[in-house]
Design an enzyme around this catalytic site. Sequence first.
Site, PDB file in Angstrom:
ATOM      1  N   VAL A  74      32.277  14.152  11.999  1.00  0.00           N
ATOM      2  CA  VAL A  74      31.567  15.268  12.618  1.00  0.00           C
ATOM      3  C   VAL A  74      32.056  16.613  12.092  1.00  0.00           C
ATOM      4  CG1 VAL A  74      30.984  13.988  14.716  1.00  0.00           C
ATOM      5  CG2 VAL A  74      33.124  15.311  14.617  1.00  0.00           C
ATOM      6  N   TYR A 165      43.953  20.817  22.200  1.00  0.00           N
ATOM      7  CA  TYR A 165      42.898  20.036  22.853  1.00  0.00           C
ATOM      8  C   TYR A 165      42.229  20.849  23.959  1.00  0.00           C
ATOM      9  CZ  TYR A 165      40.893  15.914  25.264  1.00  0.00           C
ATOM     10  OH  TYR A 165      40.063  15.002  25.862  1.00  0.00           O
ATOM     11  N   LYS A 169      38.356  22.013  24.118  1.00  0.00           N
ATOM     12  CA  LYS A 169      37.509  21.461  25.180  1.00  0.00           C
ATOM     13  C   LYS A 169      36.869  22.543  26.043  1.00  0.00           C
ATOM     14  CE  LYS A 169      37.468  17.028  24.541  1.00  0.00           C
ATOM     15  NZ  LYS A 169      36.206  16.437  24.044  1.00  0.00           N
TER      16      LYS A 169
END
Length: 307
Positions: A74, A165, A169
């Site tokens: 991706v 992270y 997010k």
Amino acid sequence: MSLDFAGRVAIVTGAGGGLGRQHALALAARGARVLVNDLGGAVDGSGGASTAAQAVVDEIRAAGGEALANAASVTDFDAVLAMVQQAVDAWGRVDILVNNAGILRDKSFAKMDMQDFRLVVDVHLMGAAYCAKAVWPHMQAQNYGRIVMTTSSTGLYGNFGQANYGAAKLAQVGLMQTLAIEGAKHGIHVNALAPTAATRMTEGLMPEEILAQLTPESVVPAMLVLAHESAPTRAILCAGAGGFEAAHITLTQGIHLPVGPDTPEQLAARLGEVTARTDEQVPQSGSAQGTLELAKAKAAHAQRQRG
């Protein structure tokens, strides 16, 4: 009401195992044709093989469903464009995108290598943006689309050792907020899912007895609701172990202070009033902050005029 996906075409990224696999299986079981994407790498993003995606495709086909495998990263926009074209060439459309692909490179911020920070952001944030960008013109043309971002409690509320992270997010939530506004006139609904599930990415982070309750399957109902034609838009649903909640980014009513030399001191003294959550609101766009602040300024000006 039955959540039926007959005739719909879905792309699920990171669907070779764990939560993504369950998403793909559930969509297929309810009638969707599913493109199963997975790079086939390790939890930290290293390596890669098409076997993980193909294994899920084989499961779907064995159960009577339709599916295709794709091993694109991706983080490679050209490969993502080709992935979306693969689905369009096979089935004529793309109705649903579930941005689930992700990796972990956990360390305290003091010890974290900035390359690991960038890689996690590239996979989670740029990967989601690339996939959304690739499906967007197709969804616009058909005046229909459902995009599910995968956020996290770490992004919403923080977690030790996951600065990279968490940043990636919560950034997905910001992306969701604007895409939902821009997609509204085209029938494109964009939402975010914050899962708590025991997968390869959570092994070693929680006690075994807790992990046993956090099955990926227990998160899937929330994804199905957000991906269905009846889905809301701009929702953040949290799910895990049979629990379902909604998270909101709110704005307090706050206060107005005249701008002057002692405004910082006044603000410090009255910070409790600023942070008080009575009558807080969930803004429908970023302009709500300015609107609220200008309204307070106008009211204060009127009060001075009367005084």
